[in-house]
Design an enzyme around this catalytic site. Sequence first.
Site, PDB file in Angstrom:
ATOM      1  N   ARG A  63       0.787  -1.062  -0.282  1.00 13.64           N
ATOM      2  CA  ARG A  63      -0.175   0.010   0.350  1.00 13.64           C
ATOM      3  C   ARG A  63       0.414   1.303  -0.108  1.00 13.64           C
ATOM      4  O   ARG A  63       0.341   2.352  -0.756  1.00 13.64           O
ATOM      5  CB  ARG A  63      -0.846  -0.508   1.321  1.00 13.64           C
ATOM      6  CG  ARG A  63      -1.685  -0.435   0.689  1.00 13.64           C
ATOM      7  CD  ARG A  63      -2.956  -0.603   2.373  1.00 13.64           C
ATOM      8  NE  ARG A  63      -4.350  -1.738   1.489  1.00 13.64           N
ATOM      9  CZ  ARG A  63      -5.056  -1.706   3.011  1.00 13.64           C
ATOM     10  NH1 ARG A  63      -4.729  -1.678   4.094  1.00 13.64           N
ATOM     11  NH2 ARG A  63      -6.494  -2.121   2.914  1.00 13.64           N
ATOM     12  N   LYS A 108     -14.735 -15.864   6.534  1.00 20.21           N
ATOM     13  CA  LYS A 108     -16.431 -16.634   6.607  1.00 20.21           C
ATOM     14  C   LYS A 108     -17.187 -15.471   4.937  1.00 20.21           C
ATOM     15  O   LYS A 108     -16.647 -15.102   4.967  1.00 20.21           O
ATOM     16  CB  LYS A 108     -16.780 -15.098   7.613  1.00 20.21           C
ATOM     17  CG  LYS A 108     -15.793 -15.170   9.134  1.00 20.21           C
ATOM     18  CD  LYS A 108     -16.701 -14.153  10.103  1.00 20.21           C
ATOM     19  CE  LYS A 108     -15.919 -14.140  11.242  1.00 20.21           C
ATOM     20  NZ  LYS A 108     -16.642 -12.808  12.197  1.00 20.21           N
ATOM     21  N   GLY A 132      -6.521  -6.700   0.830  1.00 16.72           N
ATOM     22  CA  GLY A 132      -6.152  -7.060   1.555  1.00 16.72           C
ATOM     23  C   GLY A 132      -5.299  -8.599   1.598  1.00 16.72           C
ATOM     24  O   GLY A 132      -4.017  -8.590   1.421  1.00 16.72           O
ATOM     25  N   GLY A 147     -12.040  -4.834   1.641  1.00 18.25           N
ATOM     26  CA  GLY A 147     -13.139  -4.358   1.697  1.00 18.25           C
ATOM     27  C   GLY A 147     -14.125  -3.287   0.531  1.00 18.25           C
ATOM     28  O   GLY A 147     -15.339  -3.210   0.120  1.00 18.25           O
TER      29      GLY A 147
END
Length: 400
Positions: free
Chosen positions: A37, A205, A355, A379
């Site tokens: 990043r 998840k 991510g 996200g």
Amino acid sequence: MKTLDDLLAEGVSGRRVLVRADLNVPLDGETITDDGRIRASVPTISKLTGAGARVVVTAHLGRPKGAPEAKYSLKPVAVRLNELLDATVTLAADVVGDSAKSTVDGLADGEVALLENIRFDARETSKDEAERGALARDLAGLVGENGVFVSDGFGVVHRKQASVYDVAGLLPSYAGGLVLAEVEVLRKLSGDPERPYVVVLGGSKVSDKLAVIESLLPKVDKLLVGGGMCFTFLAAEGLGVGESLLEGDMIDTCKKLLADAGEKILLPADVVIADRFAADAQTETVLVADMREGWMGLDIGPITAERYAAALADARTVFWNGPMGVFEMAPFAEGTRAVAQSIVDSDSYSVVGGGDSAAAVRALDLPEDGFSHISTGGGASLEFLEGKELPGVAVLEGHS
Ligand code: 3PG
Ligand code: MG
């Protein structure tokens, strides 16, 4: 949307430019374990310094609770940014206080001030618009009369926060090069991607990925599932999953997804299981029907990797978000490596969705240029593909 190039054409020499960057990198103590990043933020900043701007960078690190906390200091980030930029980078000791003011006041043309972690100020993430607005005014005040705002923190544009959203309403605002590039790639994916369009999803998840699964399923030709979330799907198929990650309350949702679009969804045929969550655990590779009581699945197995490779081989467009296993531990890294390599080997237009998957590419030493685009936003890219409006982009387009 006005862009960095528009700003450069206006001229920035001697002007103060506030840049929101996403410098939220993983740290091990004070060591940056993946500087992707920071590197991705360099082009916009160096174009500005090269044109003589006095650049004020604001960014967050982790999720401090609205007050200074040493372990979330941007200190290591400032050191790395200074190494990567020709310009000198000075870290202020606070966000918008005396240190920030004097650091900004001391900038010469072509120099960079980095403000301390913006989330040390509770107003940054406040739900109260007036509180956020007050911080945004302080930020705008730092760049003063002739100041402008460049929004370049793509990884955080899905957050309606003071330094991302509110400040854009106070200063003349421009999309930075990174935000523009990311948005262009994601528009391409959500428009009319070349087929076959294969999406690979992993991570722990199902609940985090449900919205994107539901919005992508009608558009994709195949959805390959791995990572911890595959066990909830396997449980939905009636299989025992031992001690693997399982979201019991998502089993019915997975059943419905499989009933509605099962022909598109590929699930693991075999998995690497371990007797505990550790790099030196006892491991075994088993068919999904042979999961062991008390053991946990921590990676997809080789049969699965081969099936997924076959699905990826003729793909023309690929989006990948989420590792296939616990790639940080060597015994559970092969599934992620194999799938990533299959994407590299394919002739597809391939996008890695931020991510953990971006970190995996670098940690597993895959060639970064083997992918068409590696996003800096996990996200943010998922929310874009879900069709949600990203507040930090909408505000630049003037329709928030
Ligand atoms: C990220 O790491 O996803 C971005 O930097 C945003 O951080 P956040 O999820 O804490 O808002
Ligand atoms: Mg330097």
